[in-house]
Design an enzyme around this catalytic site. Sequence first.
Site, PDB file in Angstrom:
ATOM      1  N   LYS A  30       0.822  -1.217   0.000  1.00  0.00           N
ATOM      2  CA  LYS A  30       0.000   0.000   0.000  1.00  0.00           C
ATOM      3  C   LYS A  30       0.856   1.267   0.000  1.00  0.00           C
ATOM      4  O   LYS A  30       0.418   2.321  -0.437  1.00  0.00           O
ATOM      5  CB  LYS A  30      -0.979  -0.027   1.158  1.00  0.00           C
ATOM      6  CG  LYS A  30      -1.954  -1.187   1.007  1.00  0.00           C
ATOM      7  CD  LYS A  30      -3.243  -1.024   1.728  1.00  0.00           C
ATOM      8  CE  LYS A  30      -4.267  -2.076   1.334  1.00  0.00           C
ATOM      9  NZ  LYS A  30      -3.796  -3.477   1.437  1.00  0.00           N
TER      10      LYS A  30
HETATM   11  C1  LIG Z   1      -4.415  -4.640   0.663  1.00  0.00           C
HETATM   12  C2  LIG Z   1      -3.610  -5.888   0.517  1.00  0.00           C
HETATM   13  C3  LIG Z   1      -3.933  -6.884  -0.445  1.00  0.00           C
HETATM   14  C4  LIG Z   1      -5.145  -6.786  -1.346  1.00  0.00           C
HETATM   15  O1  LIG Z   1      -5.003  -5.786  -2.323  1.00  0.00           O
HETATM   16  P1  LIG Z   1      -6.298  -5.244  -3.111  1.00  0.00           P
HETATM   17  O2  LIG Z   1      -5.810  -4.087  -3.894  1.00  0.00           O
HETATM   18  O3  LIG Z   1      -7.269  -4.835  -2.023  1.00  0.00           O
HETATM   19  O4  LIG Z   1      -6.820  -6.347  -3.935  1.00  0.00           O
HETATM   20  C5  LIG Z   1      -3.107  -7.989  -0.556  1.00  0.00           C
HETATM   21  N1  LIG Z   1      -2.028  -8.155   0.244  1.00  0.00           N
HETATM   22  C6  LIG Z   1      -1.695  -7.231   1.181  1.00  0.00           C
HETATM   23  C7  LIG Z   1      -0.507  -7.484   2.042  1.00  0.00           C
HETATM   24  C8  LIG Z   1      -2.465  -6.067   1.353  1.00  0.00           C
HETATM   25  O5  LIG Z   1      -2.131  -5.181   2.291  1.00  0.00           O
END
Ligand SMILES: *Cc1c(COP(=O)(O)O)cnc(C)c1O
Length: 505
Positions: A113
């Site tokens: 993120k």
């Molecule tokens: C948020 C997240 C995901 C999922 O990603 P999306 O964009 O919501 O599909 C997968 N792995 C981790 C570690 C995350 O923080």
Amino acid sequence: MLYISTRGNHEPVSASRAILLGMVPSGGLFVPDSIPVLEEGQLRALQGQSYTGVAQQIVSPYLDDYSGAEIDACLACAYSSGNFSHPLIAPLYRLDDGIHLLELWHGPTAAFKDMALQLMPHLLSRALGKEGQRDELVILVATSGDTGKAALEGFSDVPGIRIIVFYPHGGVSRVQELQMTTTSGANTSVVAVRGNFDDCQGAVKDVFSDRELEQCLKKKGFTLSSANSINWGRLLPQIVYYFWAWLQLTQGEGERGATLERVNIVVPTGNFGNILAAWYAWRMGLPVKKLICASNENRVLTDFFQTGIYDSNREFRRTSSPSMDILISGNLERLLFAVSGSDGERTQGWMDELKKTGVFQVDAATRQALDRIIYAGWAGERETMKTIRETFTKYDYLLDTHTAVGLSVYEQYRAATADNTPAIIAATASPFKFSASVLAALRGDDMWLQDLDEFSILTELSRLSGVSVHPALQDLQGKTVRHRLVCGKGEISQKIMEILKYQGR
Ligand SMILES: *Cc1c(COP(=O)(O)O)cnc(C)c1O
């Protein structure tokens, strides 16, 4: 370029307006009204450029109300060596012949993120000026742990913006709590709410619909906003790293390759944001054969892609990959809109059904269009743990639980199709972010873990694997706690007023 609503219920807006609004006020998401395509020559010409150089070329056409200099400045702030601990920002790691992991976790909070949340606040800050908004923006975030810290790091000391994060008191891990409460930045606040995550999220949602508070804040020069993952400003930065991964994979092949090398892209998926960014990359000209959508036991997306029926009426399961524990994947709406020929009415119909009954079904033509590019699968808890253990034994490489879901689904895909196209698997978190599960996977059981505190678990995982603890988590224990606010779930608006008054203008 203008942004239109997936439900045909808003006039087209500029990029800065779309980023400022976050979502369409009457429901719906903003999508670009066209997708820029890179010709083969342009794609090859990206080879050898820096991450920010590539990013500049990918994001610029989408942000035509930002000047080149503004975009450069935002990118330079976001992807600096102070924020990312790897010189390549998102390095591609070769695990085996044809299997590559795109490590998206070298940012300040050890999860992917950061790739978006390091850039988006700068885009937002500049959007304020462009839209003539004089108010300061107050970003409210309710978090169950990870998003809060990534948002705090991204928004820390960004001009014109304050950020207040609410988390459930006693409802996050010790490491997560310390990550948040030790955050610096004069514009950041962190509040523990007495209640669980749902209380916390519910209370923050209520704040957004509190007209009295809105007026009160307006008088003092504040506007509330959110840094939600359905904001276009969070999706756009993610398109870049799929090009970046392909460039790393095909490095040195430029001169001899007569045709562009195709890849499969595997994404462990929750809210469908990260994989949608890969879909945009494909539409922009990245040579992709299949996008592989990997779910955990909350396999609503797998079922949808296999049957055409999206059914959220099912038991919610808590898994060891909590960031994928989601039954309503918000960003899927954007893909449905695109493959159904930008038909806002149809998309609106599906979303209304989903809201009313928890279910919707797409027609055969839509299904076919999805099938051409997407393969979907899921991995249960046992396969996930097994994948972590076997990958470590075989390759001496430590996967986190989310990435392990991705690799496990990829192995199923390869076994089922014998498709040997080189694969890029999005590695979405550092294994140290989910140390207890990873350690349990390596040891084969979690009974003995109960005697260890979280910091001992980090140390033990590091010792056992011979990998050093992620820098973002290393010196946490020694950091000063700067945020100690606690409030009841009914006191959130009051707390917000207090914080804004105390910080002054
Ligand atoms: C948020 C997240 C995901 C999922 O990603 P999306 O964009 O919501 O599909 C997968 N792995 C981790 C570690 C995350 O923080």
